[in-house]
Enzyme design. Structure first.
Site, short mmCIF file in Angstrom:
data_model
loop_
_atom_site.label_atom_id
_atom_site.label_comp_id
_atom_site.label_asym_id
_atom_site.label_seq_id
_atom_site.Cartn_x
_atom_site.Cartn_y
_atom_site.Cartn_z
N PRO A 153 8.60 -18.64 33.84
CA PRO A 153 7.20 -18.23 33.74
C PRO A 153 6.27 -19.41 33.45
CG PRO A 153 8.24 -17.91 31.64
CD PRO A 153 9.30 -18.49 32.55
N LYS A 178 13.07 -21.71 40.23
CA LYS A 178 11.68 -21.74 40.70
C LYS A 178 10.73 -21.67 39.51
CE LYS A 178 8.85 -18.49 42.08
NZ LYS A 178 7.52 -19.00 41.61
N GLU A 251 13.99 -10.91 31.24
CA GLU A 251 13.24 -11.03 29.98
C GLU A 251 11.78 -10.83 30.35
OE1 GLU A 251 11.03 -11.53 27.33
OE2 GLU A 251 11.22 -13.70 27.47
N CYS A 285 5.56 -13.33 24.82
CA CYS A 285 6.02 -11.94 24.83
C CYS A 285 6.31 -11.41 23.43
CB CYS A 285 7.29 -11.81 25.68
SG CYS A 285 7.06 -12.23 27.40
N GLU A 381 0.19 -4.86 27.52
CA GLU A 381 0.27 -6.25 27.07
C GLU A 381 -0.99 -7.02 27.49
OE1 GLU A 381 3.77 -9.58 26.89
OE2 GLU A 381 3.48 -8.57 28.80
#
Length: 479
Positions: A153, A178, A251, A285, A381
């Site tokens: 991320p 990636k 995750e 997170c 979120e």
């Protein structure tokens, strides 16, 4: 006069390459809002080449004795330390994070985590060999899975890359990684470092967007797909991987409840919660962004938290006084702003609630009170520097509201009552429960959630085992 943009490239089979079709995308520094580099927008040909390289390298890497893989990982850790300033510069350009905090809060744990998995490479455990049927001996083999397709991320590009490649390589797998399309710079530098240590094809980097990630997951070669990202992205990966039954490690998002009881040391709690809520602009997170506070101390707590928020500073990476930098991209700024703009009439903005400056994607530390359990900002979120506060009447209601969201990654309890802390740790439906603290992570302990926060563990021996498969071997004693 225009400045020439730096060219980032894929790393495939031991060499840096442009996308096969020449496509690129601009990479923007979120602290300035200006492009500083281009990166490949990789397609099927690039993904196929990376997968072929990883598959070709797998047998030899798999068959190395664990001590050799350990040596390689220890060399990577040492190299990361030696080139720390380069990694910091790339990460700061990626994310706009404060330079000092990136140096102190990211490099040391990353290096420690690589060294942990280097040790784990030599510590695979299984059931002792034994005779469970007369005349036959059974034993367990733990083996690497194969090629791993991994997607990292944009909130912690360097560290999340470590969480992915370190256990995978330690277990004997090969990797195609990636980075996010908004934060490829530090991963490209990692490829340069790692590629000088491991054989070609063992570690590959393919830059691109969500379509590139989809091509990786759908490709026939990987035996496992691992992603850290949004719930939507995770569900898409799980769906794609199901078509050929790839193993999946997810995750995903979080909406961590922070339950503050009436016996809490308020100043201490406010200090810990504000740090855990605003660190990295709340783009975490596990961030402490959903506070549930007992009604008897609600007003005092909100006042103290709002005061703490007003004293926290956001700004440019080289400003030593800032606690956090910008949001990662304009879409994220729009998302965070949208939550505040859509607040219901019963909500009250106690601090912040606005963009900071007109250059880059900065947002003020924000506190919102007066919220109800079914409000959008409670259920979804935000992923920004926004802490919400709700008032609860008793332990049962606190548990009901804490568990009453779709996420289940992390949580914390603040109380001096040991029995209550133990009850809450049992009742909270989250992969991690902190007591009188929030957000510390160590390499030895697992990180991962339940429900829509995904499945599989990062860090720890459990995370390492996720990158292995179990084989039963039975032999006749009469042969």
């Amino acid at each position: 006069m225009s400045t020439e943009l730096r060219r980032l490239r894929n790393y495939i089979d031991g060499e840096f390459r442009d996308a096969a079709d020449g496509r690129t995308t601009e990479v923007v520094n979120p602290a300035t809002g200006e492009a500083y580099a281009t990166a490949p927008l990789s397609g099927q040909a690039d993904v196929g080449a990376a997968m072929a390289a990883a598959a070709a390298a797998f047998p030899a890497w798999r068959d190395l004795v664990p001590a050799e893989r350990q040596k390689a990982l220890l060399k990577i850790a040492d190299a990361f330390e030696e080139r720390a300033e380069e990694l910091i510069a790339a990460e700061v350009e990626n994310t706009g994070k404060p330079i000092g905090l990136t140096r102190s809060e990211e490099i040391p744990p990353m290096v420690d985590q690589i060294r942990f998995f280097a040790g784990a490479a030599r510590m695979l455990e299984g059931r002792a060999a034994g005779e469970y049927m007369e005349g036959l001996t059974s034993m367990i083999r733990r083996e690497p899975i194969g090629v791993c397709a991994q997607v990292a991320p944009w909130n912690y590009p360097m560290m999340m890359a470590v969480w992915k490649f370190a256990p995978a390589l330690a277990a004997g797998n090969t990797v195609v990684l990636k980075p996010s399309d908004t934060t490829p710079a530090s991963t490209a530098l990692m490829a340069d470092i790692i590629g000088s240590i491991v054989p070609k094809g063992v570690f590959n980097v393919v830059c691109g967007d969500r379509d590139t990630g989809r091509l990786m997951v759908e490709h026939e070669t990987p035996a496992m797909a691992s992603i850290t990202g949004s719930v939507r992205a995770g569900m898409s990966v799980a769906e794609s991987a199901s078509k050929d039954l790839k193993r999946v490690h997810l995750e995903l998002g979080g909406k961590a409840p922070v339950v503050v009881f009436e016996d809490t040391d308020i100043p201490k709690a406010v200090e810990g919660i504000s740090e855990a809520g605003y660190f990295n602009a709340g783009q975490d997170c596990t961030a402490a962004t959903r506070v549930l506070v007992h009604e008897s101390i609600h007003d005092e707590f909100v006042s103290a938290l709002a005061k703490a928020a007003s004293e926290i500073k956001t700004g440019q990476p080289d400003d030593e006084d800032v606690m956090y930098g910008p949001l990662n991209n304009p879409n994220q700024l729009k998302q965070v702003s949208g939550f505040i703009e859509r607040l219901p009439a019963h909500a009250k903005v106690e601090a912040g609630g606005h963009r900071v400056g007109d250059k880059g994607y900065f947002y003020a530390p924000t506190v919102v009170s007066g919220l109800k359990q079914d409000d959008e900002i409670i259920q979804n979120e935000v992923f920004g520097p926004v802490i919400t506060v709700q008032s609860f009447r008793d332990e049962d209601q606190a548990v009901e509201w804490a568990n009453g969201v779709e996420y289940a990654l992390a949580s914390s309890v603040w109380t001096k009552d040991h029995g209550r802390a133990m009850r809450m740790s049992k009742r909270l439906d989250f992969g991690c429960v902190w007591i009188n603290t929030h957000i510390p992570l160590v390499a030895e302990m697992p990180h991962g959630g339940f429900k829509k926060s995904g499945y599989g563990k990062d860090l720890s021996g459990y995370g390492f085992e996720d990158y292995t498969r179990i084989k039963h071997v039975m032999t006749s004693l009469d042969a």
